[in-house]
Design a protein around this motif. Structure first.
Motif, mmCIF file in Angstrom:
data_model
loop_
_atom_site.group_PDB
_atom_site.id
_atom_site.type_symbol
_atom_site.label_atom_id
_atom_site.label_comp_id
_atom_site.label_asym_id
_atom_site.label_seq_id
_atom_site.Cartn_x
_atom_site.Cartn_y
_atom_site.Cartn_z
ATOM 1 N N ASN A 234 51.069 67.720 41.959
ATOM 2 C CA ASN A 234 50.658 68.268 43.259
ATOM 3 C C ASN A 234 51.036 69.757 43.291
ATOM 4 N N TYR A 235 50.400 70.491 42.378
ATOM 5 C CA TYR A 235 50.783 71.876 42.098
ATOM 6 C C TYR A 235 49.936 72.852 42.902
ATOM 7 N N GLU A 236 50.611 73.804 43.538
ATOM 8 C CA GLU A 236 49.935 74.890 44.267
ATOM 9 C C GLU A 236 50.309 76.208 43.600
ATOM 10 N N GLU A 237 49.340 76.862 43.024
ATOM 11 C CA GLU A 237 49.624 78.128 42.347
ATOM 12 C C GLU A 237 49.778 79.249 43.361
ATOM 13 N N VAL A 238 50.861 80.016 43.243
ATOM 14 C CA VAL A 238 51.057 81.161 44.141
ATOM 15 C C VAL A 238 50.196 82.325 43.661
ATOM 16 N N LYS A 239 49.637 83.080 44.592
ATOM 17 C CA LYS A 239 48.778 84.211 44.219
ATOM 18 C C LYS A 239 49.593 85.442 43.855
ATOM 19 N N HIS A 240 50.753 85.560 44.455
ATOM 20 C CA HIS A 240 51.674 86.647 44.110
ATOM 21 C C HIS A 240 53.071 86.215 44.538
ATOM 22 N N PRO A 241 54.131 86.718 43.917
ATOM 23 C CA PRO A 241 54.161 87.707 42.845
ATOM 24 C C PRO A 241 53.836 87.087 41.493
ATOM 25 N N ILE A 397 52.350 65.106 28.956
ATOM 26 C CA ILE A 397 51.919 66.237 28.126
ATOM 27 C C ILE A 397 50.502 66.664 28.506
ATOM 28 N N ASP A 398 49.602 65.691 28.649
ATOM 29 C CA ASP A 398 48.202 65.991 28.998
ATOM 30 C C ASP A 398 48.099 66.667 30.356
ATOM 31 N N ALA A 399 48.891 66.194 31.334
ATOM 32 C CA ALA A 399 48.840 66.762 32.693
ATOM 33 C C ALA A 399 49.305 68.217 32.693
ATOM 34 N N ILE A 400 50.409 68.503 31.969
ATOM 35 C CA ILE A 400 50.933 69.873 31.922
ATOM 36 C C ILE A 400 49.931 70.800 31.221
ATOM 37 N N LYS A 401 49.359 70.329 30.117
ATOM 38 C CA LYS A 401 48.402 71.158 29.375
ATOM 39 C C LYS A 401 47.138 71.432 30.191
ATOM 40 N N LYS A 402 46.749 70.481 31.018
ATOM 41 C CA LYS A 402 45.521 70.636 31.800
ATOM 42 C C LYS A 402 45.727 71.543 33.005
ATOM 43 N N GLN A 403 46.890 71.419 33.689
ATOM 44 C CA GLN A 403 47.080 72.139 34.955
ATOM 45 C C GLN A 403 47.827 73.462 34.813
#
Length: 428
Positions: A234-241, A397-403
């Protein structure tokens, strides 16, 4: 292995005597085994409770192989070993014969074993060879069953269609026959028509039953293939910093304990693996970055970006209560945790049970499912693969590599580190 040590607050030499039944004049046997495992003889005089987890592992393995007439059963020996410890134990076991070992660490197993007993969903296979041999055979069999699955799905669809058409034809034929009789104003024998109608319906039901039996038979042909739904964070990528964590010349000290000087940055979408032997301070550094209470005096600087949502998966499995309570405590929807657990092969009947009553592998899956379900911009995962099976490890491993989540990772499994890490920080 692991043998039960009832009293850990006695000298290690006494633990050895109790478990091996060795007399004083035969204790040289344990010393030889410890030497092969690169363990200092002084640990024999220390209280067993004061030994590091790695030292305990090696002492118990040495005890196991003192009895040359025995057949050794070894369950997950690498869980408390660092990379160097795994190499040493792997070399040690390579020199031994006639044992069964349970492990999911490919790098550790490959030099050690010459046969694989694979416990599948519906049967047990035995392969001559190592982990790679088993994996090649499994991949080949899985692909064959996937191809078969596609054909079976087509066959099942065709059988369904045939059964439906037959039933529709039967109903339509009976309707047309009745309609014709009425149109021609024939004096209908209702008993005769009822008999004919029942006969047609019986034929239709028999045909449907035959089709369903054929469908069941074809579905039962797919036996062992592991078709797990892919897991997601359930990962939300931060736009900055761009830089989320900066560790600048950090060193922690308490009494005689001192961590190595460390310096690194965690940028967005970095998976940073923190490597080093057991006891060097990897978990301590994790906790310091997270701001958890510790008795250490800090020199150097830690900078963590503001307002980050952080998910921390600790090394231990000390969870209490049921899954719903644990989810609610972390403000996570329990249904999301249940869903992730099902993807990890977790049985439904365990959902209501206290986590403290579960096996180590089940507890680890609960902890992992909680972290996967928690909304996060940054993950701190401390030895996530402990006690987990081959299928679950590959799913992670697959989840980390994909996301490509932003992650700080501690682990001693070289396959995981080599597959997912974008940067390595080695502590010496």
């Amino acid at each position: 292995y692991p043998q039960m040590v009832v009293d850990k607050n006695i000298p290690t030499i006494e633990v050895v005597k109790k478990l091996t039944q060795l007399e004083e004049y035969d204790l040289w046997k344990i010393e030889i085994e410890l030497d092969k495992l690169q363990v200092n003889q002084e640990v024999l005089q220390q209280q067993f409770s004061t030994l590091s987890p790695g030292e305990r592992t090696k002492v118990l393995l040495a005890i196991l192989f003192v009895d040359e007439s025995g057949f050794q059963l070894i369950d997950e020996p690498t869980n408390h070993l660092d990379i160097e410890g795994r190499r040493i134990v792997s070399e040690y076991l390579k020199s031994k014969k006639g044992f069964i070992v349970i492990s999911h660490d490919k790098t550790f197993l490959n030099p050690v074993i010459d046969h694989v007993i694979s416990i599948n969903r519906t049967d047990v296979d035995v392969y001559k060879g190592n982990f790679d041999t088993w994996q090649e055979n499994k991949d080949r069999q899985d692909q064959s069953e996937l191809n078969q699955k596609d054909q079976l799905k087509k066959d099942i669809h065709r059988l369904h269609e045939t059964a439906v058409k037959r039933e529709n034809w039967s109903n339509q034929s009976e309707s047309q026959k009745n309609k014709k009789h009425y149109t021609e104003k024939v004096n209908l024998d209702k008993g005769f028509l009822g008999h004919k109608s029942a006969k047609m319906m019986k034929k239709a039901k028999t045909a449907t039953k035959r089709a369903n039996e054929a469908i069941d038979e074809k579905q039962s042909l797919l036996k062992n293939i592991e078709i797990e739904e892919p897991i997601t964070l359930n990962y939300e990528e931060v736009k900055h910093p761009d830089v989320l964590v900066t560790v600048d010349n950090l060193q922690l000290q308490h009494d005689e304990i001192k961590t190595p000087l460390v310096d690194f940055k965690v940028k967005r979408n970095d998976v940073v693996a923190v490597l080093g032997p057991n006891g060097i301070g990897k978990t301590t550094i994790f906790k310091q970055i997270l701001g958890l209470p510790q008795p250490f005096k800090q020199s150097g600087k830690i900078t963590v970006a503001n307002n980050l949502k952080i998910s921390y998966l600790p090394q231990d499995n000390e969870l209490q209560g049921n899954i719903k309570q644990l989810a609610m405590n972390k403000k996570i929807q329990p249904e999301m945790v249940y869903s992730n657990l099902r993807k990890l092969g977790f049985e439904r009947y365990l959902f209501e049970q206290p986590v403290e009553n579960m096996s180590q592998g089940q507890r680890r899956k609960v902890a992992l499912a909680l972290s996967l379900s928690q909304k996060a911009n940054l993950y701190f995962w401390d030895e996530p693969l402990n006690y987990l099976d081959v299928i679950t490890r590959q799913q992670i491993i697959d989840a980390i590599k994909k996301q490509h989540p932003t992650m700080l990772l501690i682990d001693h499994d070289l396959d995981l580190i080599d597959e997912v890490s974008t940067k390595k920080v080695e502590l010496h």
